[in-house]
Design an enzyme around this catalytic site. Structure first.
Site, PDB file in Angstrom:
ATOM      1  N   ASP A   1      -3.898   2.454  -5.161  1.00  0.00           N
ATOM      2  CA  ASP A   1      -2.571   2.443  -4.527  1.00  0.00           C
ATOM      3  C   ASP A   1      -2.295   1.190  -3.709  1.00  0.00           C
ATOM      4  O   ASP A   1      -1.413   1.206  -2.874  1.00  0.00           O
ATOM      5  CB  ASP A   1      -2.389   3.705  -3.669  1.00  0.00           C
ATOM      6  CG  ASP A   1      -2.937   3.549  -2.260  1.00  0.00           C
ATOM      7  OD1 ASP A   1      -3.960   2.852  -2.093  1.00  0.00           O
ATOM      8  OD2 ASP A   1      -2.336   4.121  -1.341  1.00  0.00           O
ATOM      9  N   GLU A   2      -3.048   0.116  -3.943  1.00  0.00           N
ATOM     10  CA  GLU A   2      -2.767  -1.087  -3.153  1.00  0.00           C
ATOM     11  C   GLU A   2      -2.985  -2.355  -3.958  1.00  0.00           C
ATOM     12  O   GLU A   2      -3.798  -2.385  -4.890  1.00  0.00           O
ATOM     13  CB  GLU A   2      -3.618  -1.124  -1.883  1.00  0.00           C
ATOM     14  CG  GLU A   2      -5.093  -1.076  -2.159  1.00  0.00           C
ATOM     15  CD  GLU A   2      -5.937  -1.281  -0.903  1.00  0.00           C
ATOM     16  OE1 GLU A   2      -5.666  -2.232  -0.146  1.00  0.00           O
ATOM     17  OE2 GLU A   2      -6.869  -0.499  -0.700  1.00  0.00           O
TER      18      GLU A   2
ATOM     19  N   ASP B   1       0.862  -1.193   0.000  1.00  0.00           N
ATOM     20  CA  ASP B   1       0.000   0.000   0.000  1.00  0.00           C
ATOM     21  C   ASP B   1       0.894   1.237   0.000  1.00  0.00           C
ATOM     22  O   ASP B   1       1.764   1.394   0.859  1.00  0.00           O
ATOM     23  CB  ASP B   1      -0.893  -0.016   1.253  1.00  0.00           C
ATOM     24  CG  ASP B   1      -1.977   1.055   1.214  1.00  0.00           C
ATOM     25  OD1 ASP B   1      -3.167   0.706   1.290  1.00  0.00           O
ATOM     26  OD2 ASP B   1      -1.631   2.260   1.111  1.00  0.00           O
TER      27      ASP B   1
END
Ligand code: TTP
Ligand code: MG
Length: 352
Positions: free
Chosen positions: A107-108, A9
């Site tokens: 974003d992960e 993340d």
């Protein structure tokens, strides 16, 4: 041998991309959200860098409160194109390093890395990934565990720039002292409910009776009990379904003008569609959010039989969902639209 799952993340993602683009922002409190207008802005914080978080600023907070907490912070509007591109580059770094890869949001991502053979080898891989991401001018936190649940809690454990490895025999010891809030599916409401029942830490919950939890939460109760024991069978799933892409708009003044609400909704749909296509995904669930004066908030969702990437289709459903509310005599404060349940596109589509 059991699974080895990694969760990556990125740290303060939107803010970190802005710092990379303009290094003079580094070390200063930075808030990404709409214009605060000297504290009178009515937008919401998308994210804040870790400097700004020291002042208590966090995602989803009204921008006016963020301004009050730290008037000297730099406030920037989000630039989604930039973040999509940064995301794409990071995902391209991660994908080939996994046996199975699941992008879980902008974003992960989850990586099934079982073929590395050991948690030590997975840790070496994590260090390599972190250093590759640094070369992109960003930083990430990584968690490694025997399943997605533990990997995700581990990546959050030492943010920012963290690396936490939890081997199977350490799972209970790792989870026990943490708040029930860390479990997946436990938001503020469930947390409060669990507190009322006397469950504060994961350890407390792991000792609960299944019957009681089923009485209070239905099937979700059994799920909670399994989670509190660190169990999670869910596979790393290469279809990106976890998160949603959304836009919302708070009106300068509460409005009773439904054609204005409709037009604003259309703008939100346009932005969402643009980001979705830019990221190369189609969606299956569409959600309308509406907030009336007095903060009365509702949402309506529709799940399509098959996924879509067409703007006209999204727009039509959004306006249909809005119709449900048009009889209301209350003024509208906020309108929003989001999509989820992503799948790869079935066809190429132009942006508009
Ligand atoms: P997160 O990973 O939740 O947050 P983050 O990367 O900013 O910070 P952290 O270091 O804690 O991981 O979300 C990723 C991005 O998604 C974030 O940079 C901005 C966006 N976002 C919103 O727009 N609204 C929200 O409410 C949240 C939580 C995130
Ligand atoms: Mg993040």
């Amino acid at each position: 041998m059991g699974r080895i799952v990694m969760h990556v993340d990125l740290d303060a993602f939107f803010a970190s991309v802005e710092e990379r683009e303009n290094p003079s922002l580094r070390g200063r409190p930075l808030v990404i959200g709409s214009d605060p207008k000297e504290g009178k802005g009515r937008g919401i914080v998308a994210t804040a860098n870790y400097e700004a978080r020291k002042y208590g600023i966090h995602s989803a907070m009204p921008i006016s409160i963020a301004f009050r907490l730290c008037p000297k912070a730099v406030f920037l509007r989000p630039r989604f194109r930039l973040y999509s591109e940064a995301s794409r580059r990071v995902m391209n770094l991660l994908r080939p390093r996994a046996d199975i890869f699941e992008q879980a949001g902008l974003d992960e991502a989850y990586l099934d890395v079982g073929s590395r053979g050991s948690f030590e080898a997975a840790k070496v891989l994590a260090l390599e990934i972190k250093s590759e991401i640094k070369k992109e001018g960003l930083s990430a936190s990584v968690g490694i565990g025997p399943n997605k649940l533990i990997a995700k809690i581990a990546s959050d454990y030492q943010k920012p720039d963290g690396l936490t490895v939890i081997a199977p025999e350490k799972v209970r010891e790792f989870l026990s002292p943490q708040s029930v809030r860390v479990l997946r599916g436990v938001g503020p409401k469930t947390e409060e409910h669990l507190h009322r029942l006397g469950y504060f830490k994961v350890e407390d919950l792991s000792r609960a009776g299944e019957e009681e939890l089923r009485r209070e939460f239905g099937k979700f109760g059994s799920h909670l009990l399994r989670e509190s024991r660190g169990e999670d069978e869910s596979p790393v799933d290469p279809t990106w379904e976890a998160k949603s892409i959304g836009r919302e708009h708070t009106f300068e003044e509460d409005t009773g003008d439904w054609s204005q609400v409709g037009r604003t909704l259309e703008e939100c749909v346009k932005d969402v569609h643009e980001q979705m296509i830019h990221e190369g995904f189609w969606c299956r669930t569409l959600t309308l959010k509406i907030r009336f004066e007095g903060y009365e908030t509702h949402s309506r969702q529709k799940t399509l039989k098959s996924s879509t990437g067409r703007f006209e289709h999204l727009s039509e459903v959004a306006q249909e969902l809005l119709e449900d509310f048009q009889g209301k005599r209350k003024k509208v404060r906020l309108i929003g639209f989001s999509v989820g349940k992503f799948s790869p596109p079935e066809d190429l589509l132009p942006l508009f």
